[in-house]
Design a protein around this motif. Structure first.
Motif, short mmCIF file in Angstrom:
data_model
loop_
_atom_site.label_atom_id
_atom_site.label_comp_id
_atom_site.label_asym_id
_atom_site.label_seq_id
_atom_site.Cartn_x
_atom_site.Cartn_y
_atom_site.Cartn_z
N TYR A 21 0.86 -1.18 0.00
CA TYR A 21 0.00 0.00 0.00
C TYR A 21 0.88 1.22 0.00
O TYR A 21 2.07 1.14 0.28
N GLN A 22 0.30 2.34 -0.35
CA GLN A 22 1.11 3.55 -0.50
C GLN A 22 0.63 4.62 0.46
O GLN A 22 -0.56 4.92 0.52
N LEU A 23 1.57 5.18 1.20
CA LEU A 23 1.31 6.33 2.04
C LEU A 23 1.67 7.56 1.23
O LEU A 23 2.77 7.64 0.68
N VAL A 24 0.77 8.50 1.13
CA VAL A 24 1.00 9.72 0.37
C VAL A 24 1.07 10.87 1.36
O VAL A 24 0.10 11.19 2.02
N TYR A 25 2.25 11.46 1.49
CA TYR A 25 2.47 12.56 2.43
C TYR A 25 2.32 13.88 1.68
O TYR A 25 3.05 14.14 0.73
N ALA A 26 1.36 14.69 2.10
CA ALA A 26 1.11 15.98 1.46
C ALA A 26 1.11 17.06 2.54
O ALA A 26 0.62 16.84 3.64
N GLU A 27 1.64 18.22 2.19
CA GLU A 27 1.78 19.30 3.16
C GLU A 27 0.48 20.00 3.50
O GLU A 27 0.33 20.57 4.57
#
Length: 141
Positions: A21-27
């Motif tokens: 699975y993918q963790l998407v880090y956005a500000e």
């Protein structure tokens, strides 16, 4: 400068099988929305549903239409409407009717992510987070 990082979590980190699975880090919400649109556009071509378990700030139908995203293949559930979040996500992952399940770390904990049944699933799991990644090294395109 605003940027987004995507961290692929492997088997050894999640105990959830050979699927990632993918963790998407956005500000912020703007960057999150842009990355969400990219994911929705990619999943739109797979001719399966996309499950979006979302907070209140999701893209409008008009915005989806401008990005050529078919909203009829998008199932949006609000966190406050779910009684058993883990059951809903596991069902979506196991049934094979979904191209992706998308959620946020405000909604799903890391412990819940580790328990999801990703073995033998063709469904991708994306989880957005505002906190910076722990060693996230791949920048989203």
């Amino acid at each position: 400068m605003l940027h987004t990082q995507v961290q692929n979590i492997s088997l050894s980190q999640t105990n959830s099988g050979d699927k990632r699975y993918q963790l998407v880090y956005a500000e912020d919400d703007i960057v999150s929305s842009l990355e969400l649109l990219k994911i929705l556009y990619r999943c739109n071509s797979l001719h399966r549903w996309t499950l979006l378990i979302a907070p209140d700030n999701i893209p409008s139908k008009a915005l989806l239409d401008t990005r050529s995203i078919d909203s009829s293949k998008l199932l949006v559930l609000r966190q406050r409407h779910l009684i058993n979040l883990e059951y809903v996500i596991n069902s979506a992952l196991c049934k094979g009717n979904f191209a992706a399940v998308i959620t946020w770390t405000d909604i799903v904990t890391e412990q819940q992510l580790a328990r999801f049944k990703l073995i033998d699933s063709d469904t991708e799991l994306f989880c957005f987070s505002r906190t910076s990644g722990h060693g996230a090294s791949v920048v989203a395109h």
